[in-house]
Design a protein around this motif. Sequence first.
Motif, short mmCIF file in Angstrom:
data_model
loop_
_atom_site.label_atom_id
_atom_site.label_comp_id
_atom_site.label_asym_id
_atom_site.label_seq_id
_atom_site.Cartn_x
_atom_site.Cartn_y
_atom_site.Cartn_z
N LEU A 178 0.82 -1.20 0.00
CA LEU A 178 0.00 0.00 0.00
C LEU A 178 0.86 1.26 0.00
O LEU A 178 0.57 2.24 -0.71
N LYS A 179 1.93 1.25 0.78
CA LYS A 179 2.82 2.42 0.81
C LYS A 179 3.48 2.64 -0.55
O LYS A 179 3.61 3.78 -1.01
N ARG A 180 3.86 1.52 -1.21
CA ARG A 180 4.53 1.65 -2.51
C ARG A 180 3.59 2.28 -3.54
O ARG A 180 3.97 3.22 -4.25
N VAL A 181 2.36 1.76 -3.66
CA VAL A 181 1.46 2.30 -4.69
C VAL A 181 0.95 3.69 -4.31
O VAL A 181 0.56 4.46 -5.20
N ALA A 182 0.98 4.02 -3.01
CA ALA A 182 0.56 5.35 -2.59
C ALA A 182 1.69 6.38 -2.68
O ALA A 182 1.45 7.57 -2.49
N GLY A 183 2.90 5.89 -2.96
CA GLY A 183 4.03 6.80 -3.08
C GLY A 183 4.58 7.28 -1.75
O GLY A 183 5.19 8.34 -1.67
N ILE A 184 4.37 6.49 -0.70
CA ILE A 184 4.88 6.83 0.63
C ILE A 184 6.23 6.13 0.82
O ILE A 184 6.33 4.92 0.62
N PRO A 185 7.27 6.85 1.20
CA PRO A 185 8.58 6.20 1.41
C PRO A 185 8.50 5.05 2.40
O PRO A 185 7.76 5.12 3.39
N LYS A 186 9.26 4.00 2.13
CA LYS A 186 9.21 2.79 2.95
C LYS A 186 9.56 3.07 4.41
O LYS A 186 8.99 2.46 5.33
N GLU A 187 10.48 4.01 4.64
CA GLU A 187 10.94 4.26 6.01
C GLU A 187 9.95 5.07 6.83
O GLU A 187 10.12 5.23 8.04
N HIS A 188 8.89 5.58 6.21
CA HIS A 188 7.89 6.35 6.94
C HIS A 188 6.93 5.39 7.66
O HIS A 188 6.41 4.45 7.07
N TYR A 189 6.68 5.66 8.92
CA TYR A 189 5.73 4.85 9.69
C TYR A 189 4.33 5.44 9.52
O TYR A 189 4.10 6.61 9.86
N VAL A 190 3.42 4.63 9.00
CA VAL A 190 2.05 5.11 8.82
C VAL A 190 1.09 4.52 9.86
O VAL A 190 -0.04 4.96 9.98
N VAL A 191 1.57 3.52 10.61
CA VAL A 191 0.79 2.97 11.71
C VAL A 191 1.58 3.20 12.98
O VAL A 191 2.71 2.72 13.13
#
Length: 493
Positions: A388-401
């Motif tokens: 989900l982070k990849r297709v949303a364009g969110i860097p892998k190292e960012h914590y979204v949870v």
Amino acid sequence: MRIGFDNDSYIHMQAERIRRRIDQFGGKLYLEFGGKLFDDYHASRVLPGFQPDSKARMLSALADDAEVLVAINAQDIEKNKRRSDIGIGYDEDALRLMDMFRAMGMLANKVVITRFTGQPHAEAYQRRLEAMGVECYRHYPIDGYPSNTQLIVSDDGFGRNEFAQTSRSLVVVTAPGPGSGKLATCLSQLYHEHKRGTKAGYAKFETFPVWNLALEHPVNVAYEAATADLDDRNIIDPFHLEAYGEVCVNYNRDVETFPVVKALLTKIQGESPYQSPTDMGVNMVGKCISADPICQEAAKNEIVRRYFWTAVQLKRTGVGEDSLAKIELLMGKAGVSEDYSPARAAALAKEEETGKPAAAMVLPDGSLVTGKTSDLLGAASSLLLNALKRVAGIPKEHYVVSDAALEPICRLKTEHLHSRNPRLHSDETLIALSISSATNEEAAKVIEAAAELQGCDAYFSVIVSPTDEKLYRSLGINVCSEPKYERHTYYHR
């Protein structure tokens, strides 16, 4: 997902083909409807662009002229036979089907109980339906069916069956599953219509095999893989070849029973309108493939999926060895192997690297993303978040949870629900993600990207839990697992 099938053209062309067949028989047609009507996910996987409810939407275009007969075998009611894909009994599925047809604006309030011999549960089921206002009709076994045409087409054969009075020009005869008696119901109705002087005809709707694709086309081979447990085989229709000099594909059961069906139609109507089983069909799927290479690729992936699904079923139940062997042969015919999807190699490599279960997914752009098992997340949860982070364009190292969302759920599982596994399943992870989205814009963006994963392939290095598998499937993600358990125990949940 790359599109290889023109769904809008299909809905239009298929409805028009059925209208022409109705006219051919003077204004009334009994259409035997095979396969899944509202949730044909197999077709949507091998024909990218085909929507799972396309056939239902096509029938919606005919709703004003159509009504439905649902056939259900009394023996299936007695045995409480269940649909393996959605987990409900055939008796309940008959009600579900009628509700779905009614929601489309079609008349659906008639059930034919076939092979009725006084089964107690079938009688109780009829009483229940009649209390709901559903009309019920009993059809009885006929000695020598289907070969004894003299008895079948007589007052002691079809004549004993109760006739369902229909009022629309198109009568769709469907059922909860195979072996429900759709063909016999259609022919019995034709017999009674003929006795009453009503012009009516019969046709058959089956999506697969696709009659105007080659015998070894991957889409047709994928159908054989999907029905490996039924011992169906795609073959050249010899009757069509002899009558018209054209090569068409059908499947063995229709070809084997065609002489009998033709004899019955001749006995009922004086002559058969059909010279081959392919003649009986109205399927237009093959005419709506817009990009054949895309459909071939999708079908090859489906064949491999069927291999792994069957291998996992064999591991879980000990049943399916013959089916697995058949699919292995079909893989060879299609030129694919267990390693056809790059997700498998990526998942196994990640497992070897970490020493724990892992997973991988092929994203819409063809790139790969992996997931590993951690203290808080299982491989399915980790993979889903990373994808989900990849297709949303969110860097892998960012914590979204946030840990503030994860840890209370983990404690709830272990301290209050007494689970031995503190790691979050993918559905629990999405809940934590939703909580985080209230204060984290990137988390909200990740949730919105979920639709981008529809049609993607995920592969797990161990048998995935039913909870995770259900969540992935609800998102439209195709799931395969290595046929092995995470733990070497006798009992698995």
